[in-house]
Structure formats: structure tokens, C-alpha cells
Design a protein around this motif. Structure first.
Motif, PDB file in Angstrom:
ATOM      1  N   GLY A   1      44.835  43.529  38.247  1.00  0.00           N
ATOM      2  CA  GLY A   1      45.041  44.889  37.749  1.00  0.00           C
ATOM      3  C   GLY A   1      46.350  45.505  38.189  1.00  0.00           C
ATOM      4  O   GLY A   1      46.579  46.682  37.966  1.00  0.00           O
TER       5      GLY A   1
ATOM      6  N   PRO B   1      40.430  45.129  42.777  1.00  0.00           N
ATOM      7  CA  PRO B   1      41.038  45.175  41.442  1.00  0.00           C
ATOM      8  C   PRO B   1      39.986  45.407  40.367  1.00  0.00           C
ATOM      9  O   PRO B   1      38.823  44.998  40.505  1.00  0.00           O
ATOM     10  CB  PRO B   1      41.687  43.791  41.299  1.00  0.00           C
ATOM     11  CG  PRO B   1      40.956  42.920  42.273  1.00  0.00           C
ATOM     12  CD  PRO B   1      40.554  43.805  43.403  1.00  0.00           C
TER      13      PRO B   1
ATOM     14  N   GLU C   1      41.761  46.605  30.627  1.00  0.00           N
ATOM     15  CA  GLU C   1      41.784  46.697  32.089  1.00  0.00           C
ATOM     16  C   GLU C   1      41.702  45.322  32.723  1.00  0.00           C
ATOM     17  O   GLU C   1      41.172  44.374  32.130  1.00  0.00           O
ATOM     18  CB  GLU C   1      40.608  47.555  32.585  1.00  0.00           C
ATOM     19  CG  GLU C   1      40.602  48.982  32.055  1.00  0.00           C
ATOM     20  CD  GLU C   1      39.401  49.771  32.542  1.00  0.00           C
ATOM     21  OE1 GLU C   1      38.773  49.332  33.538  1.00  0.00           O
ATOM     22  OE2 GLU C   1      39.078  50.793  31.920  1.00  0.00           O
ATOM     23  N   GLY C   2      42.237  45.225  33.953  1.00  0.00           N
ATOM     24  CA  GLY C   2      42.091  44.014  34.756  1.00  0.00           C
ATOM     25  C   GLY C   2      42.771  42.788  34.192  1.00  0.00           C
ATOM     26  O   GLY C   2      42.345  41.663  34.469  1.00  0.00           O
TER      27      GLY C   2
END
Length: 212
Positions: free
Chosen positions: A110, A129, A172-173
Motif C-alpha cells: 500500500g 498495509p 487499494e493495497g
């Protein structure tokens, strides 16, 4: 050799001896009141008295007697039983204790996570993360109804109220998603690697996706 020459040589030797002794002087402190004498023993004449706590330079020791150089008063010999090493004195002037400072950085899927601390305490653990995921929203700016999927999920035919109804996507991530305008990944397609608060030509025009 005449007497004057002997005296001069003796004086020079004494100066050298004292200079050498001064170079090896050790700081000491009197532990109590003690007599200062002209030689190393009680049979020698008394020439003064050290007071308890008085600081001296110890120039020589013979047996249980030491010759001391005094800042005030006559130099001479004192019993070593009344002397102890003087602790080193700190340099004058204000001083500030060192404050340990630590800094850390962790890079995960992330992005980087930073942490810092002051003092001896260990660094706090960096935040975990974000889990990789993709979220679809019916309105722009990530608002309205939503659903989320993980990498590896896909839908070749968005049905019902979600077909041609997606207006923003969050990523995300480190996840990615390929979106297509037609079912079964047909028509115009694009891969999104960062969150999009609005979708331009794909706004309300997505019929299939593959999360990566």
C-alpha cells in the motif's frame, strides 16, 4: 666541582624531578584531617594539616606515605590511609542530556509507512498495509451503493442494477482491475491501477470486470 655548581645541579635535578612528578600527578582527596610532614613518617616534622575533603595532587608514594601538592598550604607527606582518588569533575558550563531519536520507514503493497520515536522506547509498529481490494461505487467520488472484490475475482456479466451503473472505483493495497464496456470482457477495455473518483467515458458504461 665547587659548592655553587653542586647547588645549581641539585636545584636543576629537583626542578626536573618535580616537573616529571607533576606530569604523573594523580588527583586525590583527604578523607579526614591528617598531618602534613617533611618526610614519609611520623618522625618527620609537621608542617601543616590537611582538612577533610581537601583536594590535592599526589606526586609520589613510598610505602604507606604519599607526597601531596596542595593548592593552599605547605606541600608535604601524609599518611596514604587518609587519601582516596578524587572523582573526575565535569567541565563547567550548562549541559543537556542526549535525547535519543529514532526513525523508521516500512514499504509495503500500500506504499510507505513512516514511524518515529523520542527517548529509549522502541519504535511503534507501523500500520499494517491495506489489504488489496477493488471497490465499485454507483456515484462519483466513491459515494452511493458499493461492493468490493479481491484480486482474482471477476464478473463477465454485471447483471441487474450494477450493469452500466458504476461511476467511481477505489483501488487499494496494490490491486488492479480491468473494466470493459461489454459483457464477457468485450468492447472497449482499460486497466485501472489507482483509484478513480470519476470514470469519464466508462461512467455508467461497465458490463464486466476482472480484478488483478
Amino acid at each position: 666541582m665547587n659548592i655553587k655548581h653542586i647547588t645549581a645541579v641539585s636545584s636543576a635535578a629537583a626542578v626536573v624531578l618535580l616537573s616529571t612528578a607533576a606530569a604523573f600527578a594523580q588527583p586525590g582527596i583527604a578523607t579526614g584531617a591528617v598531618n602534613v610532614r617533611t618526610g614519609p613518617g611520623t618522625s618527620h616534622a609537621k608542617v601543616g594539616t590537611l582538612s577533610a575533603g581537601e583536594l590535592v595532587d599526589v606526586l609520589d608514594c613510598q610505602g604507606s606515605w604519599c607526597f601531596v601538592d596542595r593548592n593552599a598550604g605547605t606541600d608535604g607527606w601524609v599518611s596514604a590511609n587518609y587519601l582516596k582518588p578524587a572523582a573526575a569533575q565535569p567541565a563547567p558550563g550548562p549541559s543537556k542530556p542526549d535525547i535519543p531519536f529514532n526513525f523508521g520507514v516500512t514499504v509495503g503493497p500500500g506504499g510507505p509507512a513512516f514511524s518515529f520515536g523520542i527517548g529509549d522506547a522502541p519504535l511503534p509498529a507501523p500500520p499494517a498495509p491495506a489489504a488489496p481490494k477493488v471497490c465499485f461505487f454507483k456515484s462519483t467520488n466513491f459515494s452511493g451503493s458499493q461492493f468490493c472484490v479481491s484480486p482474482g475475482d471477476s464478473n463477465p456479466t454485471l447483471a441487474g442494477s450494477w450493469n452500466n451503473a458504476i461511476s467511481s472505483i477505489s483501488v487499494e493495497g496494490g490491486a488492479q482491475v480491468t473494466i470493459c464496456k461489454n459483457s464477457w470482457y468485450g468492447g472497449m477495455c482499460t486497466t485501472i491501477t489507482t483509484s478513480k473518483s470519476s470514470l469519464g467515458t466508462y461512467d455508467n458504461a461497465i458490463s464486466s470486470f476482472q480484478a488483478l
